[in-house]
Scaffold this active site. Structure first.
Site, PDB file in Angstrom:
ATOM      1  NE  ARG A   1      68.345  74.706  67.708  1.00  0.00           N
ATOM      2  CZ  ARG A   1      68.467  73.087  67.847  1.00  0.00           C
ATOM      3  NH1 ARG A   1      68.646  72.582  66.780  1.00  0.00           N
ATOM      4  NH2 ARG A   1      69.780  73.592  68.375  1.00  0.00           N
TER       5      ARG A   1
ATOM      6  CB  SER B   1      71.288  79.878  70.794  1.00  0.00           C
ATOM      7  OG  SER B   1      71.766  78.969  71.620  1.00  0.00           O
TER       8      SER B   1
ATOM      9  CD  GLU C   1      68.268  79.485  66.920  1.00  0.00           C
ATOM     10  OE1 GLU C   1      69.423  78.723  66.237  1.00  0.00           O
ATOM     11  OE2 GLU C   1      68.449  79.221  68.114  1.00  0.00           O
TER      12      GLU C   1
HETATM   13  C1  LIG Z   1      67.011  80.050  77.674  1.00  0.00           C
HETATM   14  C2  LIG Z   1      66.173  79.194  76.856  1.00  0.00           C
HETATM   15  C3  LIG Z   1      66.779  78.454  75.684  1.00  0.00           C
HETATM   16  C4  LIG Z   1      66.712  77.739  74.405  1.00  0.00           C
HETATM   17  N1  LIG Z   1      66.790  76.536  74.707  1.00  0.00           N
HETATM   18  C5  LIG Z   1      66.518  75.813  73.439  1.00  0.00           C
HETATM   19  C6  LIG Z   1      67.380  74.785  73.112  1.00  0.00           C
HETATM   20  O1  LIG Z   1      68.221  74.356  73.531  1.00  0.00           O
HETATM   21  N2  LIG Z   1      66.955  74.419  71.931  1.00  0.00           N
HETATM   22  C7  LIG Z   1      66.024  74.985  70.804  1.00  0.00           C
HETATM   23  O2  LIG Z   1      66.160  74.796  69.789  1.00  0.00           O
HETATM   24  N3  LIG Z   1      65.474  76.052  70.373  1.00  0.00           N
HETATM   25  C8  LIG Z   1      65.860  77.084  72.375  1.00  0.00           C
HETATM   26  N4  LIG Z   1      66.062  77.586  72.482  1.00  0.00           N
HETATM   27  C9  LIG Z   1      64.817  78.790  72.036  1.00  0.00           C
HETATM   28  C10 LIG Z   1      63.522  78.645  72.259  1.00  0.00           C
HETATM   29  O3  LIG Z   1      63.120  78.308  73.516  1.00  0.00           O
HETATM   30  C11 LIG Z   1      62.309  77.672  70.467  1.00  0.00           C
HETATM   31  O4  LIG Z   1      62.968  77.540  69.610  1.00  0.00           O
HETATM   32  C12 LIG Z   1      60.906  77.613  71.350  1.00  0.00           C
HETATM   33  O5  LIG Z   1      60.527  76.693  70.266  1.00  0.00           O
HETATM   34  C13 LIG Z   1      60.548  78.930  71.087  1.00  0.00           C
HETATM   35  O6  LIG Z   1      59.150  78.368  71.744  1.00  0.00           O
HETATM   36  P1  LIG Z   1      57.663  79.587  71.988  1.00  0.00           P
HETATM   37  O7  LIG Z   1      56.893  78.875  72.359  1.00  0.00           O
HETATM   38  O8  LIG Z   1      58.697  80.448  73.121  1.00  0.00           O
HETATM   39  O9  LIG Z   1      57.703  80.028  70.581  1.00  0.00           O
HETATM   40  P2  LIG Z   1      58.068  81.913  69.974  1.00  0.00           P
HETATM   41  O10 LIG Z   1      59.373  82.718  70.123  1.00  0.00           O
HETATM   42  O11 LIG Z   1      56.675  82.560  70.876  1.00  0.00           O
HETATM   43  O12 LIG Z   1      58.062  81.926  68.899  1.00  0.00           O
HETATM   44  C14 LIG Z   1      58.917  81.417  68.058  1.00  0.00           C
HETATM   45  C15 LIG Z   1      58.333  81.457  66.363  1.00  0.00           C
HETATM   46  O13 LIG Z   1      56.956  80.468  65.997  1.00  0.00           O
HETATM   47  C16 LIG Z   1      55.929  81.031  65.962  1.00  0.00           C
HETATM   48  N5  LIG Z   1      55.215  80.781  66.039  1.00  0.00           N
HETATM   49  C17 LIG Z   1      55.036  80.486  67.758  1.00  0.00           C
HETATM   50  N6  LIG Z   1      53.413  79.424  68.153  1.00  0.00           N
HETATM   51  C18 LIG Z   1      53.023  79.655  66.483  1.00  0.00           C
HETATM   52  C19 LIG Z   1      51.606  79.196  65.867  1.00  0.00           C
HETATM   53  N7  LIG Z   1      50.763  78.592  67.076  1.00  0.00           N
HETATM   54  N8  LIG Z   1      51.970  78.746  64.493  1.00  0.00           N
HETATM   55  C20 LIG Z   1      52.367  79.293  64.044  1.00  0.00           C
HETATM   56  N9  LIG Z   1      53.358  80.260  64.673  1.00  0.00           N
HETATM   57  C21 LIG Z   1      53.813  79.833  65.790  1.00  0.00           C
HETATM   58  C22 LIG Z   1      56.402  82.633  65.780  1.00  0.00           C
HETATM   59  O14 LIG Z   1      55.273  83.137  64.940  1.00  0.00           O
HETATM   60  C23 LIG Z   1      58.006  82.694  65.757  1.00  0.00           C
HETATM   61  O15 LIG Z   1      57.842  82.915  64.317  1.00  0.00           O
HETATM   62  C24 LIG Z   1      66.110  78.736  74.508  1.00  0.00           C
HETATM   63  C25 LIG Z   1      65.242  79.341  74.762  1.00  0.00           C
HETATM   64  C26 LIG Z   1      65.655  80.077  76.217  1.00  0.00           C
HETATM   65  C27 LIG Z   1      64.780  81.116  76.216  1.00  0.00           C
END
Ligand SMILES: Cc1cc2nc3c(=O)[nH]c(=O)nc-3n(C[C@H](O)[C@H](O)[C@H](O)COP(=O)(O)OP(=O)(O)OC[C@H]3O[C@@H](n4cnc5c(N)ncnc54)[C@H](O)[C@@H]3O)c2cc1C
Length: 336
Positions: A163, A236, A332
């Site tokens: 992670r 998480s 996290e």
């Molecule tokens: C129900 C649920 C289940 C999940 N299950 C998992 C799982 O099984 N495994 C897991 O690893 N995660 C899981 N997650 C966490 C999450 O979905 C992941 O971390 C996902 O990759 C986040 O994507 P996002 O586009 O929503 O990012 P955001 O939440 O919008 O951003 C996350 C981070 O990435 C940065 N970021 C986003 N886009 C960019 C970009 N283009 N350039 C630079 N920085 C950027 C942001 O600034 C921030 O720091 C889960 C979340 C939920 C709600």
């Protein structure tokens, strides 16, 4: 680029926090990232937001939220064994999964059901069911928002860990990722080591296939995690803590069923969910904020929880786990 002034981000974060930002810039083409740099946007307060599934907005945001919406999946190289796919940051992770399913590409099938956009996947090296996205990432490209220079990092240069990646450390807040290139296999192979997956295949009497793995993982995930269209959360909330071996052995004396996973030499990784459950927080609710009843690692917004209420719950959880076990949990989720 479409810019909204003084708008709520409620529909842009899966915790459904109803806070406002001064500006929301939806970036429709990768070329606009360079234009934004020339306009000095990266010199003022900003935050790059993907699908908002790994963030907790704790208050209004006085700067610009930059949200990539540009999408493209391009085959850049293909051999008998592999395909290199260059995918734009604004592509939904789920859409990439469906593309791989349709084109019979192997490598990321265990990551089905993770919300968010492709551009965020390398940031925390998303992982699930025994697979991490780092195993398929060939390179990550974008623009450095501090030097305003383009960058392209190879897999090794991304310093991926559990992670974790360079984008959460040295390059935190210094990059706009515009594209991720994935190396996917055309040869059938699966990662079935994760017990819940192999058990579900067995229970249904199914042979491994991309479709069967997708169905089984979605079923298992849905039985444990909230449906984010109904209950706000960010997956998480806490990282699994890593403690010295000696502390682990001491804890085992009072908690003989303590769950542990291997970590670096001399250290042991604990299951944060188990500690939270044993501290009495599983299923506990304070107003509309609480700890999910099926998975103690997940903090939830049952409807109209305010950021303060979520923050108050997570602080109490940290406090109680520390008091009970002497272990300090860290979020996290990205706090804003
Ligand atoms: C129900 C649920 C289940 C999940 N299950 C998992 C799982 O099984 N495994 C897991 O690893 N995660 C899981 N997650 C966490 C999450 O979905 C992941 O971390 C996902 O990759 C986040 O994507 P996002 O586009 O929503 O990012 P955001 O939440 O919008 O951003 C996350 C981070 O990435 C940065 N970021 C986003 N886009 C960019 C970009 N283009 N350039 C630079 N920085 C950027 C942001 O600034 C921030 O720091 C889960 C979340 C939920 C709600």
């Amino acid at each position: 680029m479409v810019i909204h002034e003084n708008c709520s981000v409620k529909e842009y974060n899966t915790f459904k926090m109803d806070v406002h930002c001064a500006r929301l810039a939806c970036v429709e083409h990768p070329e606009e990232v360079q234009q934004m740099a020339e306009q000095g946007l990266f010199q003022s307060e900003h935050f790059i937001l993907g699908g908002g599934s790994n963030v907790l907005f704790t208050q209004d945001f006085a700067g610009t939220i930059i949200h990539p919406v540009f999408k493209e999946i391009e085959v850049v190289e293909e051999s008998a064994d592999e395909v290199l796919l260059r995918v734009a940051a604004g592509e939904e992770w789920e859409h990439l999964q469906l593309y791989c399913l349709q084109h019979q590409l192997y490598g990321i099938e265990n990551l089905i059901g993770i919300p968010g956009l492709v551009g965020s996947a390398p940031v925390q090296n998303i992982g699930a069911y025994g697979v991490e996205v780092k195993n398929t990432i060939a390179s990550v490209e974008g623009l450095r928002t501090d030097t305003l220079q383009p960058f392209a990092l190879t897999n090794a240069q991304c310093h991926f860990g559990y992670r974790d990646s360079i984008f959460k450390r040295e390059l935190k807040g210094k990059c706009f990722i515009t594209h991720v290139t994935f190396r996917l296999s055309k040869r059938e192979h699966y990662t079935l080591a994760y017990k819940a997956l192999s058990q579900e295949l067995e229970r249904r009497n199914l042979q491994p296939s991309l479709q069967n793995i997708t169905d089984c993982i979605l079923h298992v995930r849905n039985s444990k995690l909230p449906d984010i269209s109904k209950i706000g959360c960010a997956g998480s909330f806490f990282q699994n803590p890593i403690v010295p071996q000696a502390q682990f052995e001491q804890l085992l004396l009072t908690v003989p069923d303590l769950v542990s996973y291997p970590a670096d030499d001399g250290f042991v990784k604990l299951a944060a969910g188990q500690l939270i459950e044993k501290a009495g927080w599983k299923g506990r609710r304070v107003g509309d904020a609480g700890v999910y009843d099926k998975q103690a690692l997940v903090l939830v917004n049952y409807g109209n929880a305010t950021p303060q209420e979520i923050v108050s719950v997570f602080r109490q959880v940290i406090e109680d786990v520390k008091k009970r076990f002497g272990v300090i949990l860290s979020p996290e989720v990205n706090l804003l």
